[in-house]
Design an enzyme around this catalytic site. Structure first.
Site, PDB file in Angstrom:
ATOM      1  N   HIS A  66     -45.441  15.725  -7.953  1.00 55.72           N
ATOM      2  CA  HIS A  66     -44.811  15.281  -7.799  1.00 55.72           C
ATOM      3  C   HIS A  66     -43.411  15.807  -7.166  1.00 55.72           C
ATOM      4  O   HIS A  66     -41.746  15.263  -6.972  1.00 55.72           O
ATOM      5  CB  HIS A  66     -44.361  14.648  -8.784  1.00 55.72           C
ATOM      6  CG  HIS A  66     -44.880  12.849  -8.543  1.00 55.72           C
ATOM      7  ND1 HIS A  66     -44.895  11.352  -8.205  1.00 55.72           N
ATOM      8  CD2 HIS A  66     -45.634  12.962  -9.879  1.00 55.72           C
ATOM      9  CE1 HIS A  66     -45.983  11.218  -8.070  1.00 55.72           C
ATOM     10  NE2 HIS A  66     -46.810  11.555  -9.104  1.00 55.72           N
ATOM     11  N   LYS A 104     -29.741   7.214  -7.283  1.00 54.10           N
ATOM     12  CA  LYS A 104     -31.157   8.022  -7.816  1.00 54.10           C
ATOM     13  C   LYS A 104     -30.491   8.757  -8.676  1.00 54.10           C
ATOM     14  O   LYS A 104     -29.386   8.627  -9.076  1.00 54.10           O
ATOM     15  CB  LYS A 104     -31.557   9.236  -6.391  1.00 54.10           C
ATOM     16  CG  LYS A 104     -29.758   9.378  -5.813  1.00 54.10           C
ATOM     17  CD  LYS A 104     -30.711  10.613  -4.612  1.00 54.10           C
ATOM     18  CE  LYS A 104     -31.312   9.601  -3.495  1.00 54.10           C
ATOM     19  NZ  LYS A 104     -32.522   9.358  -3.091  1.00 54.10           N
ATOM     20  N   ARG A 105     -31.487   9.260  -9.410  1.00 54.32           N
ATOM     21  CA  ARG A 105     -31.303  10.301 -10.103  1.00 54.32           C
ATOM     22  C   ARG A 105     -30.385  10.707  -9.897  1.00 54.32           C
ATOM     23  O   ARG A 105     -30.148  11.752  -9.053  1.00 54.32           O
ATOM     24  CB  ARG A 105     -32.181  11.008 -10.748  1.00 54.32           C
ATOM     25  CG  ARG A 105     -33.685   9.765 -11.941  1.00 54.32           C
ATOM     26  CD  ARG A 105     -32.572   9.860 -13.145  1.00 54.32           C
ATOM     27  NE  ARG A 105     -32.202  10.782 -14.126  1.00 54.32           N
ATOM     28  CZ  ARG A 105     -32.661  10.736 -15.345  1.00 54.32           C
ATOM     29  NH1 ARG A 105     -34.025  10.532 -15.129  1.00 54.32           N
ATOM     30  NH2 ARG A 105     -32.377  11.931 -15.958  1.00 54.32           N
ATOM     31  N   LYS A 143     -30.140  16.697  -4.671  1.00 51.48           N
ATOM     32  CA  LYS A 143     -30.084  15.325  -4.468  1.00 51.48           C
ATOM     33  C   LYS A 143     -29.141  15.303  -3.162  1.00 51.48           C
ATOM     34  O   LYS A 143     -28.228  14.330  -2.655  1.00 51.48           O
ATOM     35  CB  LYS A 143     -30.181  14.311  -4.997  1.00 51.48           C
ATOM     36  CG  LYS A 143     -31.681  14.001  -5.773  1.00 51.48           C
ATOM     37  CD  LYS A 143     -31.946  13.416  -7.006  1.00 51.48           C
ATOM     38  CE  LYS A 143     -33.718  12.786  -7.143  1.00 51.48           C
ATOM     39  NZ  LYS A 143     -34.285  12.279  -6.720  1.00 51.48           N
ATOM     40  N   THR A 173     -38.691   7.385  -2.635  1.00 49.39           N
ATOM     41  CA  THR A 173     -39.048   6.021  -2.972  1.00 49.39           C
ATOM     42  C   THR A 173     -37.466   4.520  -2.508  1.00 49.39           C
ATOM     43  O   THR A 173     -38.068   3.651  -1.703  1.00 49.39           O
ATOM     44  CB  THR A 173     -39.734   6.044  -3.933  1.00 49.39           C
ATOM     45  OG1 THR A 173     -38.978   6.237  -4.575  1.00 49.39           O
ATOM     46  CG2 THR A 173     -40.929   5.895  -4.073  1.00 49.39           C
ATOM     47  N   LYS A 200     -37.035   1.624  -0.227  1.00 47.29           N
ATOM     48  CA  LYS A 200     -36.528  -0.087  -0.309  1.00 47.29           C
ATOM     49  C   LYS A 200     -35.773  -0.189   0.148  1.00 47.29           C
ATOM     50  O   LYS A 200     -35.097  -1.590   0.418  1.00 47.29           O
ATOM     51  CB  LYS A 200     -36.463  -0.111  -2.246  1.00 47.29           C
ATOM     52  CG  LYS A 200     -37.911   0.713  -3.436  1.00 47.29           C
ATOM     53  CD  LYS A 200     -37.479   1.181  -4.319  1.00 47.29           C
ATOM     54  CE  LYS A 200     -38.315   1.610  -4.954  1.00 47.29           C
ATOM     55  NZ  LYS A 200     -37.748   2.329  -6.038  1.00 47.29           N
TER      56      LYS A 200
HETATM   57  C1  26W Z   1     -41.112  17.202 -17.076  1.00 48.00           C
HETATM   58  C2  26W Z   1     -39.861  17.412 -16.307  1.00 48.00           C
HETATM   59  C3  26W Z   1     -40.333  16.880 -15.654  1.00 48.00           C
HETATM   60  C4  26W Z   1     -39.966  15.079 -15.424  1.00 48.00           C
HETATM   61  C5  26W Z   1     -40.906  13.744 -14.718  1.00 48.00           C
HETATM   62  C6  26W Z   1     -39.807  17.083 -14.013  1.00 48.00           C
HETATM   63  C7  26W Z   1     -40.062  16.254 -13.356  1.00 48.00           C
HETATM   64  C8  26W Z   1     -40.198  14.732 -13.702  1.00 48.00           C
HETATM   65  C9  26W Z   1     -40.948  13.957 -12.295  1.00 48.00           C
HETATM   66  C10 26W Z   1     -41.440  15.025 -11.264  1.00 48.00           C
HETATM   67  C11 26W Z   1     -39.953  13.614 -11.226  1.00 48.00           C
HETATM   68  C12 26W Z   1     -40.115  12.832 -10.806  1.00 48.00           C
HETATM   69  O1  26W Z   1     -39.936  11.636 -10.675  1.00 48.00           O
HETATM   70  N1  26W Z   1     -40.444  13.321  -9.015  1.00 48.00           N
HETATM   71  C13 26W Z   1     -40.203  12.831  -7.934  1.00 48.00           C
HETATM   72  O2  26W Z   1     -41.202  11.208  -7.390  1.00 48.00           O
HETATM   73  C14 26W Z   1     -41.187  10.088  -7.099  1.00 48.00           C
HETATM   74  C15 26W Z   1     -42.316  10.113  -6.675  1.00 48.00           C
HETATM   75  O3  26W Z   1     -43.416  10.371  -5.986  1.00 48.00           O
HETATM   76  C16 26W Z   1     -40.663  11.023  -5.766  1.00 48.00           C
HETATM   77  O4  26W Z   1     -40.707   9.904  -4.955  1.00 48.00           O
HETATM   78  C17 26W Z   1     -39.776  11.954  -5.599  1.00 48.00           C
HETATM   79  O5  26W Z   1     -39.154  12.359  -4.002  1.00 48.00           O
HETATM   80  C18 26W Z   1     -39.770  12.924  -6.482  1.00 48.00           C
HETATM   81  O6  26W Z   1     -38.719  13.416  -7.149  1.00 48.00           O
END
Ligand code: 26W
Length: 808
Positions: free
Chosen positions: A352, A543-544, A549, A651, A655
């Site tokens: 992701h 979004k976060r 971003k 995503t 929406k």
């Molecule tokens: C370990 C720390 C950590 C935790 C979570 C690093 C990274 C993440 C995720 C990968 C962050 C995340 O939510 N990524 C998002 O995933 C969505 C679903 O696929 C995408 O639509 C977003 O672009 C992506 O940033």
């Protein structure tokens, strides 16, 4: 299957649950009591559907998918459950006796916020689609006692509060008293005549709590099984017996803290021992559970790979590869080679993010300490993998060092993404661009060895929550225009193209957008205390908060516009309300500083009488699934402005477009596919493309050049850095501006600034022509069919999991 309950019977059931389950007199029932009573009515029916679905799948010995995810951002359940059970009308009617609307009652339910952002919400949309498509499926995760923190704003700054979502109990979980597995940690490994024996140091019990996930238009359901950590009963009985309750309690806590709280971080790995324990805890329990279920139905584990597909939602559950090897070899006596072949057929993995700082690695020493046997297994997997890789490219040691599961630079670390790739038969990205970049960058060496292993699965969102539930008015317009089938077949939306120029349709479409904006305006007034006009253009970035971003680029536009209005107050400005929402990781200083800047700029602009309503800036606090359900339908413009090549998919972009917003965005993530589906003329694309981003960085990017050559940009940065928006502490944003001018501006805000501002002017021009805008907004809705998570899940099912929807 249970017959539909007659409407009067539903009212009676609500009354019965008020009395017998909630324990209040009908006339004293609060909105929360009513929410609980209605939930109980739905729960009973879901329970029946669960039992029937399970029995059916057991009898069919169906092949299943197991979706392992640290995060499930489920949001609220009541409205979705009622819709799936066809009980919405009945419940609304039943509540009329109490002079309550279903909407107000449903609002009393706390969100299940067991996730950070995109990855967690994607998992929730996927469960909805798996249930709706009738795929035999189990989601597995952690029953965090505390979910994503609640965000409050004090003095313009983010303050975090715990989220005790289980405090008053939840009607939606089914504790499975009989389902519990031991999970072991620590200790050492003995090799007795070549047989490894793990002498663990501690053990905790994983107890199952199920949430039933209803399918829509089907009686089938899916299961989300969440694990709670419980200290083993025998723990420190000594302390208990001697009356040393404080010591007994602290020992108990040491075990139970594993499922205590979600790590609120979606950008950098926490790197803490507790996080590693969480990952192993839920993976070990889930794999024991699926192995047990297999052995209940089959004599051996030899055919496990034919019966189950295990999916890794990012690398967080990657330790599962080593755990399945350990179970098969050490506990079930399977030969290593057979077990390894089985593993490879069973696992698949979704990446992701490309951001190097987000890629998980664990110090070898920490894994040695927490999971000594797993470390041995990882070393053996690595040794055999590197032997194979050496045959693929003899003599290329740099190649082997890049591929190794162990990063040998500095402190040795295990690369969880490499473990996931080596242990899986398929690896996917989440948009076409992202999947391409994966094989060109972080997985290039792996793709050299196994090109067929890498694929794309573009994300999607569930139309049940993000259109039917969030936007009832637009839904009923669609029902009247297209029929109701779009809920299960989103491609039906394509037929809207015929109505783009239809005056009656347009009139209704615009009136609905206006009503949704009024609703959002009321929500903004209530939560942010700012009054905004639904007649202004609602420009939304939710979004976060993260540098990539580029919320800061959006702020640069807002300040540019502010200064331009002041310089030319009589020009024909399109009134705009710029709306932000999102949480910053608690330790991410720059992201928090951006939140504060938004507030400071907002209070200057919103209180400047010279602006006279031409521009407002608001920050909606505590963004989450339920807040998003209010914001998405009320947006005119969707801001998707990440530096090209950084957003894996997005995503929220889907929406917002599904609810009729036009996108202003970069050629990044799924924006590209949105453009392809809605048509170039119906989207505002600006800025550098991914290859240009790379080229600019290669050639030595000099942000100062833009500052010097663009007077408007200089004016904006000088105002922010000079303290114009924070006179009481003029240096507050110096560092933020310095990071652009002197710190290299890693995400190229200044390089994209001019193109962004020019594109915003094109947005204004279109908004001045309401009929044109409406036609394009309709084209956006019409083009969103492919972004249903049903399409995504069908692709996973046929191309990765090899699973058929159940027939019944
Ligand atoms: C370990 C720390 C950590 C935790 C979570 C690093 C990274 C993440 C995720 C990968 C962050 C995340 O939510 N990524 C998002 O995933 C969505 C679903 O696929 C995408 O639509 C977003 O672009 C992506 O940033």
């Amino acid at each position: 299957m249970n017959p539909p309950i007659a409407k009067h019977a539903l009212a009676a059931q609500i009354e019965e649950h008020l009395l017998c389950t909630v324990g209040v007199a009908s006339e004293d029932a609060t909105q929360t009591d009513l929410m609980q009573a209605v939930a109980q009515v739905a729960r009973q029916q879901l329970s029946q559907r669960w039992v029937e679905t399970q029995a059916h799948q057991r009898a069919a010995k169906a092949r299943r998918v197991v979706y392992l995810s640290m995060e499930f951002l489920m949001g609220r359940t009541l409205s979705n459950a009622l819709a799936a059970l066809n009980l919405t009308g009945g419940a609304a009617q039943g509540l009329m006796q109490h002079a309550q609307t279903l909407e107000d009652v449903a609002d009393r339910e706390p969100d299940a916020a067991l996730g950070n952002g995109g990855l967690g919400r994607l998992a929730a949309c996927f469960l909805d689609s798996m249930a709706t498509l009738g795929l035999p499926s189990f989601g597995y995760g952690i029953r965090y006692e505390y979910g994503m923190f609640a965000q409050d704003i004090q003095d313009g700054a983010q303050v975090e509060y715990p989220d005790p979502w289980l405090q008053d109990g939840t009607p939606w979980e089914f504790p499975r008293a009989g389902i519990s597995y031991p999970v072991r940690f620590g200790g050492w490994v003995e090799h007795l005549n070549g047989t490894p024996v793990w002498r663990h140091a501690g053990e905790v019990a994983a107890k199952a709590y199920d949430m039933v996930v209803p399918g829509h238009g089907t009686p089938l359901v899916s299961t989300l099984r969440l694990w709670k950590a419980v200290a083993p009963a025998h723990i420190d009985l000594g302390a208990f017996n001697t009356g040393d309750y404080a010591r007994a309690a602290s020992t108990k806590n040491e075990f139970e803290n594993i499922s205590w709280v979600l790590y609120p971080n979606d950008s950098t790995p926490a790197g803490r021992e507790l996080r590693l324990k969480q990952e192993y805890f839920f993976v070990a329990a889930s794999i024991q559970d699926l192995v047990k279920r297999h052995l209940d139905e089959h004599p051996t584990l030899g055919n496990l790979a034919e019966q189950v597909a295990i999916h890794l939602n990012d690398t967080h559950p990657a330790i599962g590869v080593a755990e399945l090897m350990r179970l098969l070899c050490d506990e079930h006596g399977m030969p290593w080679a057979e077990a390894w072949a089985l593993c490879g057929k069973t696992f698949s993995y979704t990446n992701h993010t490309l951001m190097p700082e987000a890629l998980e690695t664990w110090p070898v020493a920490l894994i040695q300490h927490v999971l000594p046997r797993h470390l041995e297994i990882i070393f053996r997997i690595n040794k055999e993998f590197l032997e194979m890789a050496a045959r693929h490219r003899p003599g290329d040691n740099a190649f082997l060092a890049r591929l190794s599961l162990i990063d040998e630079h500095g402190e040795r670390r295990v690369r969880m993404a490499h473990l996931s790739v080596v242990g899986s038969h398929k690896v996917n990205g989440v948009s076409a661009l992202h999947s391409d970049l994966l094989v060109q960058t972080i997985f290039a060496d792996f793709a050299d060895i196994w090109p067929e292993r890498f694929t794309n699965m573009t994300n999607g969102v569930t139309p049940r929550r993000w259109l039917a539930q969030a936007n009832p008015q637009l839904s009923s317009l669609l029902d009247g225009t297209l029929g109701r089938q779009w809920r299960l077949d989103l491609d039906q939306l394509k037929r809207l193209d015929e109505y783009r120029l239809d005056a009656e349709f347009q009139g209704r479409f615009m009136a609905i957008k206006r009503a949704n904006k009024a609703r959002l305006a009321a929500y903004i007034e209530k939560t942010a205390g700012i009054s905004v006009s639904p007649d202004s253009l609602f420009d939304v970035q939710v979004k976060r908060i993260h540098e990539y971003k580029r919320q800061l680029l959006n702020v640069l536009h807002v300040v540019t516009r502010y200064q331009a209005i002041l310089a030319n107050p009589t020009a024909d400005w399109v009134p705009r309300t710029v709306i932000f929402a999102g949480k910053a990781a608690s330790s991410y200083h720059t992201a928090k500083s951006i939140i504060r800047l938004i507030h400071d700029v907002g209070s200057v602009i919103n209180n400047d009488p010279r602006i006279a309503g031409k521009l407002k800036l608001v920050f909606v606090p505590n963004y989450g699934v339920s807040v998003a359900e209010v914001i998405m339908p009320g947006a005119d413009l969707s801001e998707q402005i990440s530096t090209a090549g950084t957003e894996a998919s997005g995503t929220g972009n889907m929406k917002l477009a599904l609810n009729g917003a036009l996108t202003i965005g970069t050629d990044d993530g799924a924006n590209i596919e949105i453009r392809q589906n809605v048509g170039d003329e119906n989207i505002f694309i600006f800025g550098l493309k991914t290859p240009e981003v790379h080229a600019l960085r290669q050639s030595g990017y000099q942000p100062m050049r833009y500052y010097e050559s663009l007077p408007a940009l200089k004016g904006v940065l000088d105002a922010i850095a000079g303290g114009q928006f924070c006179p009481s502490e003029p240096g507050r944003y110096r560092a933020l501006v310095d990071s652009l001018l002197w710190g290299g501006d890693h995400y190229l805000l200044l390089a994209d600034y001019e193109s962004y501002i020019a594109t915003q002017l094109r947005v204004d021009a279109l908004y001045r022509q309401p009929a044109q805008w409406c036609e394009r907004a309709t084209a956006n809705v019409a083009g969103m069919g492919v972004f249903s998570s049903d399409r995504t899940i069908r692709e996973y099912a046929s191309q990765i999991w090899n699973i058929e929807p159940a027939t019944r």
